[in-house]
Write a protein that holds these residues in place. Sequence first.
Motif, PDB file in Angstrom:
ATOM      1  N   ARG A  25       0.858  -1.173   0.000  1.00 43.28           N
ATOM      2  CA  ARG A  25       0.000   0.000   0.000  1.00 43.28           C
ATOM      3  C   ARG A  25       0.899   1.229   0.000  1.00 43.28           C
ATOM      4  O   ARG A  25       1.767   1.386   0.862  1.00 43.28           O
ATOM      5  N   GLN A  28      -2.720   6.058  -0.545  1.00 49.04           N
ATOM      6  CA  GLN A  28      -4.076   5.511  -0.695  1.00 49.04           C
ATOM      7  C   GLN A  28      -4.150   4.461  -1.797  1.00 49.04           C
ATOM      8  O   GLN A  28      -5.190   3.865  -2.030  1.00 49.04           O
ATOM      9  N   SER A  29      -3.044   4.258  -2.504  1.00 54.51           N
ATOM     10  CA  SER A  29      -3.063   3.340  -3.631  1.00 54.51           C
ATOM     11  C   SER A  29      -2.505   1.983  -3.251  1.00 54.51           C
ATOM     12  O   SER A  29      -1.748   1.845  -2.307  1.00 54.51           O
ATOM     13  N   SER A  62      -1.357  11.479  -6.487  1.00 58.90           N
ATOM     14  CA  SER A  62      -2.489  11.411  -5.569  1.00 58.90           C
ATOM     15  C   SER A  62      -2.027  11.522  -4.113  1.00 58.90           C
ATOM     16  O   SER A  62      -2.771  11.953  -3.244  1.00 58.90           O
TER      17      SER A  62
END
Length: 65
Positions: A25, A28-29, A62
């Motif tokens: 991880r 957030q991805s 992101s």
Amino acid sequence: MEERNCNETGGTCIVCSQQKELGIRIFQSFLCTECEREIVQTDAQDEKYPYYIDRMKQIWMSAIS
Ligand SMILES: [Zn+2]
């Protein structure tokens, strides 16, 4: 004695878009183990390489936005 799985629940891989149990991880991805390995083994001359770089870039984008 409780054994904890450090990979926890897995997630949807940002590269192959598949639901995977194992992976890492990154913010957030989620990146599955297979794709991670694939990226590491991909040569810079490989036609898939820009695609992987692009996906990785999106993870960082992101993360910082
Ligand atoms: Zn994957």
